[in-house]
Design a protein around this motif. Structure first.
Motif, PDB file in Angstrom:
ATOM      1  N   PHE A  16       0.860  -1.093  -0.225  1.00 45.51           N
ATOM      2  CA  PHE A  16      -0.202  -0.065   0.051  1.00 45.51           C
ATOM      3  C   PHE A  16       0.639   1.188   0.145  1.00 45.51           C
ATOM      4  O   PHE A  16       0.769   2.005   0.197  1.00 45.51           O
ATOM      5  CB  PHE A  16      -1.005   0.210   1.245  1.00 45.51           C
ATOM      6  N   GLY A  17       1.994   1.314  -0.137  1.00 45.67           N
ATOM      7  CA  GLY A  17       2.993   1.928   0.634  1.00 45.67           C
ATOM      8  C   GLY A  17       3.127   3.565  -0.665  1.00 45.67           C
ATOM      9  O   GLY A  17       2.788   4.393  -0.224  1.00 45.67           O
ATOM     10  N   PHE A  18       3.016   3.202  -1.921  1.00 50.29           N
ATOM     11  CA  PHE A  18       3.108   3.676  -2.943  1.00 50.29           C
ATOM     12  C   PHE A  18       1.912   4.847  -3.227  1.00 50.29           C
ATOM     13  O   PHE A  18       1.758   6.592  -2.854  1.00 50.29           O
ATOM     14  CB  PHE A  18       2.415   3.714  -4.248  1.00 50.29           C
ATOM     15  N   TRP A  19       0.439   4.077  -2.865  1.00 46.69           N
ATOM     16  CA  TRP A  19      -0.905   5.028  -2.993  1.00 46.69           C
ATOM     17  C   TRP A  19      -0.699   6.080  -1.892  1.00 46.69           C
ATOM     18  O   TRP A  19      -1.628   7.565  -1.823  1.00 46.69           O
ATOM     19  CB  TRP A  19      -1.906   4.398  -2.911  1.00 46.69           C
ATOM     20  N   ASN A  20       0.116   5.275  -0.939  1.00 50.52           N
ATOM     21  CA  ASN A  20      -0.468   5.857   0.955  1.00 50.52           C
ATOM     22  C   ASN A  20       0.351   7.342   0.691  1.00 50.52           C
ATOM     23  O   ASN A  20       0.328   8.325   0.581  1.00 50.52           O
ATOM     24  CB  ASN A  20      -0.052   5.499   2.113  1.00 50.52           C
ATOM     25  N   GLY A  21       2.142   7.241  -0.144  1.00 53.70           N
ATOM     26  CA  GLY A  21       2.909   8.509  -0.410  1.00 53.70           C
ATOM     27  C   GLY A  21       1.498   9.463  -1.263  1.00 53.70           C
ATOM     28  O   GLY A  21       1.905  10.648  -0.180  1.00 53.70           O
ATOM     29  N   ILE A  22       1.064   9.187  -1.858  1.00 53.31           N
ATOM     30  CA  ILE A  22       0.083  10.236  -2.582  1.00 53.31           C
ATOM     31  C   ILE A  22      -0.616  10.829  -1.920  1.00 53.31           C
ATOM     32  O   ILE A  22      -0.581  11.813  -2.303  1.00 53.31           O
ATOM     33  CB  ILE A  22       0.040   9.181  -3.881  1.00 53.31           C
ATOM     34  N   VAL A  23      -1.379  10.109  -1.789  1.00 55.51           N
ATOM     35  CA  VAL A  23      -2.549  10.572  -0.345  1.00 55.51           C
ATOM     36  C   VAL A  23      -2.117  11.759   0.985  1.00 55.51           C
ATOM     37  O   VAL A  23      -2.194  12.636   0.856  1.00 55.51           O
ATOM     38  CB  VAL A  23      -2.755   9.661   0.039  1.00 55.51           C
ATOM     39  N   SER A  24      -0.663  11.733   1.461  1.00 52.90           N
ATOM     40  CA  SER A  24      -0.228  12.174   2.396  1.00 52.90           C
ATOM     41  C   SER A  24       0.344  13.091   1.406  1.00 52.90           C
ATOM     42  O   SER A  24       0.097  14.258   2.249  1.00 52.90           O
ATOM     43  CB  SER A  24       0.971  11.307   3.640  1.00 52.90           C
ATOM     44  N   ALA A  25       0.527  13.032   0.283  1.00 52.04           N
ATOM     45  CA  ALA A  25       0.416  14.465   0.079  1.00 52.04           C
ATOM     46  C   ALA A  25       0.090  15.474  -0.767  1.00 52.04           C
ATOM     47  O   ALA A  25       0.056  16.495   0.096  1.00 52.04           O
ATOM     48  CB  ALA A  25       1.885  13.711  -1.383  1.00 52.04           C
ATOM     49  N   GLY A  26      -0.879  14.801  -0.967  1.00 45.07           N
ATOM     50  CA  GLY A  26      -1.841  15.868  -1.279  1.00 45.07           C
ATOM     51  C   GLY A  26      -2.682  16.205  -0.396  1.00 45.07           C
ATOM     52  O   GLY A  26      -3.213  17.519   0.252  1.00 45.07           O
ATOM     53  N   ALA A  27      -2.346  15.744   1.345  1.00 42.62           N
ATOM     54  CA  ALA A  27      -2.984  16.280   2.386  1.00 42.62           C
ATOM     55  C   ALA A  27      -2.179  17.644   2.701  1.00 42.62           C
ATOM     56  O   ALA A  27      -3.066  18.031   2.670  1.00 42.62           O
ATOM     57  CB  ALA A  27      -2.515  15.844   3.440  1.00 42.62           C
ATOM     58  N   PHE A  28      -1.300  17.278   2.510  1.00 38.41           N
ATOM     59  CA  PHE A  28      -0.247  18.968   2.681  1.00 38.41           C
ATOM     60  C   PHE A  28      -0.383  20.112   1.764  1.00 38.41           C
ATOM     61  O   PHE A  28      -1.105  20.710   2.407  1.00 38.41           O
ATOM     62  CB  PHE A  28       1.248  18.668   2.562  1.00 38.41           C
ATOM     63  N   VAL A  29      -0.897  19.280   0.329  1.00 41.88           N
ATOM     64  CA  VAL A  29      -1.788  20.427  -0.505  1.00 41.88           C
ATOM     65  C   VAL A  29      -2.770  21.186  -0.024  1.00 41.88           C
ATOM     66  O   VAL A  29      -2.860  22.060  -0.113  1.00 41.88           O
ATOM     67  CB  VAL A  29      -1.891  19.778  -1.912  1.00 41.88           C
ATOM     68  N   ILE A  30      -3.377  20.323   0.187  1.00 44.39           N
ATOM     69  CA  ILE A  30      -4.935  21.086   0.757  1.00 44.39           C
ATOM     70  C   ILE A  30      -4.401  21.293   2.216  1.00 44.39           C
ATOM     71  O   ILE A  30      -4.831  22.866   1.847  1.00 44.39           O
ATOM     72  CB  ILE A  30      -5.640  19.672   1.725  1.00 44.39           C
ATOM     73  N   ALA A  31      -3.835  20.932   2.657  1.00 38.12           N
ATOM     74  CA  ALA A  31      -2.860  22.487   4.134  1.00 38.12           C
ATOM     75  C   ALA A  31      -2.427  24.023   3.395  1.00 38.12           C
ATOM     76  O   ALA A  31      -3.666  24.644   3.477  1.00 38.12           O
ATOM     77  CB  ALA A  31      -2.503  21.268   5.518  1.00 38.12           C
ATOM     78  N   PHE A  32      -2.110  23.641   2.517  1.00 38.22           N
ATOM     79  CA  PHE A  32      -1.541  25.189   1.288  1.00 38.22           C
ATOM     80  C   PHE A  32      -2.651  25.777   1.035  1.00 38.22           C
ATOM     81  O   PHE A  32      -2.793  26.564   1.278  1.00 38.22           O
ATOM     82  CB  PHE A  32      -0.791  25.063   0.589  1.00 38.22           C
ATOM     83  N   GLY A  33      -3.785  24.781   0.936  1.00 40.09           N
ATOM     84  CA  GLY A  33      -5.049  25.010  -0.012  1.00 40.09           C
ATOM     85  C   GLY A  33      -5.685  26.430   1.390  1.00 40.09           C
ATOM     86  O   GLY A  33      -5.758  27.394   0.714  1.00 40.09           O
ATOM     87  N   THR A  34      -5.855  25.480   2.345  1.00 42.55           N
ATOM     88  CA  THR A  34      -6.193  26.204   3.236  1.00 42.55           C
ATOM     89  C   THR A  34      -5.525  27.556   4.509  1.00 42.55           C
ATOM     90  O   THR A  34      -6.040  28.394   4.146  1.00 42.55           O
ATOM     91  CB  THR A  34      -6.308  25.300   4.665  1.00 42.55           C
ATOM     92  N   LEU A  35      -4.449  27.198   3.800  1.00 40.64           N
ATOM     93  CA  LEU A  35      -3.440  28.373   3.901  1.00 40.64           C
ATOM     94  C   LEU A  35      -4.020  29.731   3.173  1.00 40.64           C
ATOM     95  O   LEU A  35      -3.826  30.725   3.602  1.00 40.64           O
ATOM     96  CB  LEU A  35      -2.169  27.772   3.529  1.00 40.64           C
ATOM     97  N   ALA A  36      -3.773  29.584   2.015  1.00 46.47           N
ATOM     98  CA  ALA A  36      -4.436  30.263   1.034  1.00 46.47           C
ATOM     99  C   ALA A  36      -5.660  31.472   1.085  1.00 46.47           C
ATOM    100  O   ALA A  36      -6.073  32.128   1.221  1.00 46.47           O
ATOM    101  CB  ALA A  36      -4.001  29.856  -0.629  1.00 46.47           C
ATOM    102  N   PHE A  37      -6.806  30.551   1.999  1.00 47.97           N
ATOM    103  CA  PHE A  37      -7.824  31.283   2.477  1.00 47.97           C
ATOM    104  C   PHE A  37      -7.666  31.993   3.659  1.00 47.97           C
ATOM    105  O   PHE A  37      -8.229  33.278   3.333  1.00 47.97           O
ATOM    106  CB  PHE A  37      -8.384  30.085   2.387  1.00 47.97           C
ATOM    107  N   LEU A  38      -6.736  31.931   4.349  1.00 53.22           N
ATOM    108  CA  LEU A  38      -6.736  32.630   5.708  1.00 53.22           C
ATOM    109  C   LEU A  38      -5.721  34.044   4.935  1.00 53.22           C
ATOM    110  O   LEU A  38      -5.704  35.231   5.740  1.00 53.22           O
ATOM    111  CB  LEU A  38      -5.567  32.041   6.508  1.00 53.22           C
TER     112      LEU A  38
END
Ligand code: HEM
Ligand SMILES: [Cu+2]
Lengths: 668, 246
Positions: A480-502
């Motif tokens: 499961f390692g590969f996709w989980n890596g992508i998923v976790s990277a995506g979570a940080f992209v969302i975090a940056f999106g939220t930061l952009a809102f603030l």
């Protein structure tokens, strides 16, 4: 162009507005409606709406940090970041926070701010009860989160299946915080639901029949009815759990014949309507945004409203699709499988109507519209995966895997949350008097959309590969390692999106302060009544109670048909909108007591968990709040003239009944 | 502002929804008058009363969930108790049908029937109180309000007595699933009656202070709605719990 118009287009204006406040009787009411202290005593639906918004965004950051912790733990095989026990607490609190402390209060922010405005009222029916709902929600939210410091947060998952959450399997007080915390938050939802139902049914402006109400008003109304009937069911479930845990009852004691299915049924009878409570407000929001930015009326208004109501009814008949593998019996499985497939129909109707609204429209892709389009696309994906697990045999494979996690994030994040973001960008100028930056808005949108799909798209694959949800780690051999890596990277992209809102909020507010730009009452050329008054909305909402002739009445004041049937402009918003200079409007006075009363609830909670002695301060707070509330002077215009000791003959008496305090704003 | 206007002018106007522009002004004015005539609220029902109706709607689900739980556990308890080996019985099988010293159930049907009739009677006195205040007969309003509260209190006293009796017979809150389900359901109802009594006393006090007269009879009506609701729920509970304990 000859447009016949037999009513004045412009709305009237008048003299100065005062907040009524009179020292009468034993207690006086606070007077100030400006300054930081006024936020604690306010009963103004707009301020309460803003506080809900701020509160929900705060907890959004909280829940977001929890999400990032989960994703750090799962980014690679054999993660070491969180212990098993901490992992359980973090994913449980992530779910509970996002559902009860983010999406629901965010919807409440829109409901509080917009419902009275959209129906043309000056406030909600019971302003003090409204303040009580907010403080009650906040008290419950903080109470729940204090569990982190008091021996550990709840760890039984957001649906807290008993008997897994009984004292035997969940010692420690985490689950007590869950049960009592949600109980307090539930009281807030229930009180607010009743309040808003009365407001919409009873305080509509002259001429606004039910079928002239904006779609958002309708969807919020259906949501409040769902809350009205769903909250008591989870209330009972939570009571039973608390009684088991704290007073030795046997509801979930299997040894004594207690049923493990009882909790599941009660929870999901609440839980499935709850998912519509989460999504319908967002449906309503984009039903306002899409017509505005397509420059067309909503397509098939009656179907839009009807499908919303249909969802409201059908949502009660599908709960056991969460229990396909719980052993509810073949007939139940077949029946609930069918009903679940049917409920996708009204949802599909809505999607088609939004598309038809956009079809042939003059589209403008401002940030609110981008988010709205995001909702349509993402929600469709989530709805489709929903239908795949409506098929029971297929669900037996999917259930409790990441495929389910993908489904509900596509509907809740991709539907509800993106919808609310659309709403933030859309109504920001109405609430604060300046627009959010389009540039940062677009950065915000694209980061969130891309991050979202990176995070939750691959979860479909992981789920189908068999990765179970709620496991603290996985082994390298699982693959499961590969996709989980992508998923976790995506979570940080969302975090940056939220930061952009603030960042957007911060920069836009700063530039609005430095060089203020007049946004005008109606910057988007929108359709509903809130755009017919000044921005930011004046305290009294409307100078003169609006009168309504058409659905989308405000739009009809601006645009009309000429002889050739072409749509032409009749007037400009700035010329015909109310300017907010106001009449002599009596507004309900602020009050201390909603805050005091709500403070008693968490103290009662601690008392159940720790020591009965705390009931003494809790009781004192409760009595003080209750009596203060009942005895504080009414603020209706009649009472001002000194016959407060006798009954007065208007409807506005604050203490008509201790529980039923009506202090609707009234025109003096 | 100027730029906004320019922006709006340069765009072509949106399409009309033909349906919406069909409404003739005459029709529209009719609805306007219809709504303004009804004193203040759109539906014509006062806010307070609508609040109570909505709340009672919610209460239906609250008691619905409790009663369902009780029904489920009544069945399961009967099966469970019947299958208990004698040496395991240590009070666990005491319930509506099993247990107790003489093998009888815990219920004392005549006693509870009387207290049920007392509660039902209080619905009648509640109606009398409302009609009295509507007709400005304040003396009888006071009498009937206090009578209603008193009958409610007698019911609660009966419930407290019944609970202590059951505990003495060996059925405690944690004894078995029947005990938990029974005390929770009837206890919730008892709390509702008690709140009703407080509301009745509050109307009485407000009346004494001169704040509640015939023009405010609706307040009494609203309290009455609650009171009747709680009574109806008791009819359900009494039937389900006491009359059909098997
Ligand atoms: C087209 C409509 C939908 C269908 C047919 C559908 C169907 C389902 C089914 C069958 C499950 C159970 C899967 C399992 O646990 O094995 C499920 C789970 C879930 N759905 Fe949906 N759903 C729909 C829309 C929504 C919406 C609109 C939301 C929320 C906004 C939502 C939120 C959830 C959540 C939170 C869960 C998982 C609960 C949990 O196990 O923690 N769904 N859905
Ligand atoms: Cu569901």
């Amino acid at each position: 162009m000859a447009i016949t118009e037999d009513r004045p287009l412009a709305l009237e204006a008048g003299a100065v507005t005062k907040v009524a406040a009179r020292p009468l009787g034993a207690l006086t009411r606070p007077q100030s409606d400006v300054g930081w202290a006024s936020w604690f005593t306010t009963v103004d639906h707009k301020k309460i709406g803003i506080m809900y918004g701020v509160g929900s965004l705060f907890f959004f950051l909280f829940g977001g940090v929890e999400a990032l912790m989960i994703r750090i733990q799962l980014a690679a095989p054999d993660g070491q970041f969180l212990s098993e026990s901490l992992y359980n607490q973090v994913f449980t609190m992530h779910g509970v926070t996002m559902v009860f402390l983010v999406i629901m209060p965010m919807a409440a922010a829109f409901a509080n701010y917009l419902l009275p405005l959209q129906v043309g009222a000056r406030d909600v029916a019971f302003p003090r009860l409204n303040a009580f709902s907010f403080w009650c929600w906040l008290a419950g939210a903080i109470f729940l989160n204090t569990s982190w410091f008091l021996g550990g947060a709840p760890a039984g998952g957001w649906f807290a299946y008993a008997p897994n959450t009984s004292v035997t399997f969940a010692p420690g007080s985490g689950m007590d915080f869950y049960a009592i915390g949600l109980q307090i938050v539930g009281i807030a939802s229930l009180v607010s639901a009743i309040n808003l139902i009365v407001t919409v049914l009873n305080m509509r402006a002259p001429g606004m029949s039910l079928l002239k109400m904006p779609v958002l008003t309708w969807m919020l109304l259906v949501t409040q009815f769902l809350l009205l009937f769903a909250v008591p069911v989870i209330t009972i479930a939570l009571f039973l759990l608390t009684f088991d845990r704290s007073f030795g009852a046997n509801f979930f004691n299997v040894e004594q014949g207690g049923s493990p299915l009882l909790w599941q049924h009660l929870f999901w009878i609440f839980g499935h309507p709850e998912v519509y409570i989460l999504i319908l407000p967002a449906f309503g929001i984009i039903s306002e945004v899409i017509p505005t930015f397509s420059r067309k009326p909503i397509f098939g208004y009656p179907f839009m409203v009807g499908s919303g109501i249909a969802i409201g009814f059908m949502g009660w008949g599908v709960w056991a699709h969460h229990m396909f593998v719980s052993g509810v019996g073949e007939i139940s499985v077949a029946a609930f499988s069918l009903s679940t497939m049917f409920i996708a129909v009204p949802t599909g109707v809505k999607i088609l109507n939004w598309l038809a609204t956009m079809w042939g429209g003059r589209l403008r892709f401002n940030t609110p519209m981008l988010f709205a389009c995001g909702v349509i696309a993402m929600f469709t994906i989530g709805g489709l995966s929903g239908v795949t697990h409506a098929v029971a045999p297929s669900d037996t494979q999917q259930t409790d895997t990441y495929y389910i996690v993908a489904h509900f994030h596509y509907v809740i994040f991709g539907g509800s949350l993106l919808g609310m973001f659309s709403g933030f960008y859309f109504w920001w100028p109405k609430v604060f008097g300046y627009k959010l930056s389009e540039k940062w808005g677009k950065i915000n949108f694209w980061l969130m959309l891309i991050g979202f799909n990176m995070t939750f798209g691959p979860m479909h694959v992981l789920g189908l590969q068999g990765m179970a949800r709620r496991h603290q780690s996985y082994a390298k051999e699982d693959g499961f390692g590969f996709w989980n890596g992508i998923v976790s990277a995506g979570a940080f992209v969302i975090a940056f999106g939220t930061l952009a809102f603030l960042i957007n909020i911060w920069l836009s507010a700063r530039s609005a302060k430095r060089n203020p730009v007049e946004v005008g009452p109606d910057p988007w050329d929108a359709r509903s009544l809130e755009w017919s008054t000044a921005s930011p909305t004046p305290v009294h909402n409307f100078d003169v109670e609006p009168t309504v002739e058409f659905q989308d009445d405000w739009w009809h004041r601006k645009w009309g048909e000429n002889e050739e049937g072409k749509i032409v402009r009749k007037a400009y918003p700035a010329d015909i909108a109310q300017d907010g200079s106001a009449t002599d409007v009596h507004l309900p006075s602020p009050s201390y007591w909603p805050l005091v009363l709500s403070l008693s609830l968490p103290v009662i909670g601690y008392s159940v968990i720790y020591t009965f002695w705390l009931m003494i301060p809790a009781g004192a707070l409760f009595l003080a709040g209750f009596l203060g509330w009942a005895l504080e002077p009414a603020d209706d215009p009649e009472a001002a003239h000194g016959h407060a000791d006798h009954g007065h003959d208007d409807d506005h008496d604050a203490d008509a009944s201790a529980d039923a305090a009506d202090e609707g704003a009234s025109v003096g | 502002m100027q730029t906004l206007r320019l922006m709006l002018l340069t765009k072509e106007p949106p399409l009309a929804d033909s349906k919406l522009s069909e409404a003739t002004p005459a029709e529209a004015t009719e609805t306007v008058t219809e709504h303004t005539v009804e004193h203040g609220t759109t539906t014509g029902i006062s806010n307070n009363k609508l609040l109570m109706w909505a709340f009672l709607g919610s209460e239906c689900l609250l008691f619905g969930a409790l009663i369902s739980t009780y029904l489920l556990y009544k069945e399961r308890f009967n099966d469970f108790a019947a299958n208990l080996a004698p040496f395991e019985q240590d009070g666990r099988n005491i319930g509506p049908r099993f247990g107790g010293e003489d093998g009888e159930g815990v219920f004392d049907i005549p006693f509870t029937s009387i207290s049920s009739f007392i509660l039902l009677g209080s619905s009648l006195t509640m109606v009398l109180a409302l009609s009295a205040i509507r007709r400005s007969e304040y003396r009888s309003f006071r009498i009937w309000t206090l009578t209603t509260a008193a009958l409610g209190s007698v019911f609660i006293a009966g419930q407290i007595y019944e609970f202590t009796e059951f505990v003495e017979k060996g059925l405690g809150y944690s004894t078995n699933i029947f005990g938990s389900a029974f005390f929770t359901l009837t206890g919730f109802h008892g709390v509702h009656v008690s709140i009703g009594i407080v509301m009745l006393l509050a109307t009485y006090i407000m009346h004494k202070q001169g704040r509640l007269n015939s023009d405010k009879a609706e307040t009494v009506e609203i309290v009455g709605l609650y009171w009747h609701f709680v009574d109806v729920v008791w009819i359900l509970i009494f039937t389900i719990v006491y009359l059909f304990p098997q």
